[in-house]
Scaffold this motif. Structure first.
Motif, PDB file in Angstrom:
ATOM      1  N   UNK A  33       0.647  -1.111  -0.104  1.00 55.24           N
ATOM      2  CA  UNK A  33      -0.148   0.014   0.187  1.00 55.24           C
ATOM      3  C   UNK A  33       0.963   1.267   0.078  1.00 55.24           C
ATOM      4  N   UNK A  34       0.250   2.424  -0.439  1.00 54.78           N
ATOM      5  CA  UNK A  34       1.075   3.642  -0.372  1.00 54.78           C
ATOM      6  C   UNK A  34       1.467   3.924   1.177  1.00 54.78           C
ATOM      7  N   UNK A  35       2.455   4.736   1.198  1.00 54.73           N
ATOM      8  CA  UNK A  35       3.118   5.444   2.616  1.00 54.73           C
ATOM      9  C   UNK A  35       1.946   5.659   3.599  1.00 54.73           C
ATOM     10  N   UNK A  36       1.030   6.794   2.636  1.00 55.30           N
ATOM     11  CA  UNK A  36       0.138   7.218   3.693  1.00 55.30           C
ATOM     12  C   UNK A  36      -0.869   6.479   4.268  1.00 55.30           C
ATOM     13  N   UNK A  37      -1.237   5.076   3.481  1.00 53.23           N
ATOM     14  CA  UNK A  37      -1.932   4.355   4.298  1.00 53.23           C
ATOM     15  C   UNK A  37      -1.450   3.385   5.294  1.00 53.23           C
ATOM     16  N   UNK A  38       0.164   3.289   5.365  1.00 50.95           N
ATOM     17  CA  UNK A  38       0.743   2.327   5.983  1.00 50.95           C
ATOM     18  C   UNK A  38       0.447   2.773   7.580  1.00 50.95           C
TER      19      UNK A  38
END
Length: 69
Positions: A33-38
Motif C-alpha cells: 500500500x502507499x506510504x500514507x495508508x501504512x
C-alpha cells in the motif's frame, strides 16, 4: 428504548467493521500500500482487538438493556 437500540446497533456495526478489518489485515500486506495508508494499517493492527471487544461489550449492553427494560 431508543438509546438501548442505538447501543445494540452501534455494537453490531462495530463488530462488522472489526471483522472486515481482520479480513483486510490478513489480505493486505503493509508493503503493498502507499506510504500514507501504512499508518492506518499499523493503527488497526494494534487496536483492532480492543475495538472488537469494545463493540461486543456495547452491543451486549444494548441487548441486555432491551431485554430488561
Amino acid at each position: 428504548m431508543e438509546l438501548a437500540e442505538m447501543f445494540a446497533l452501534f455494537g453490531a456495526l462495530g463488530m462488522v467493521l472489526a471483522g472486515c478489518n481482520v479480513l483486510a489485515l490478513k489480505v493486505v500486506q503493509p508493503n503493498d500500500v502507499p506510504a500514507y495508508v501504512r499508518a492506518r494499517v499499523r493503527f488497526w493492527t494494534a487496536h483492532n482487538s480492543t475495538f472488537m471487544a469494545g463493540s461486543a461489550v456495547l452491543g451486549a449492553a444494548g441487548l441486555t438493556w432491551l431485554f430488561l427494560v
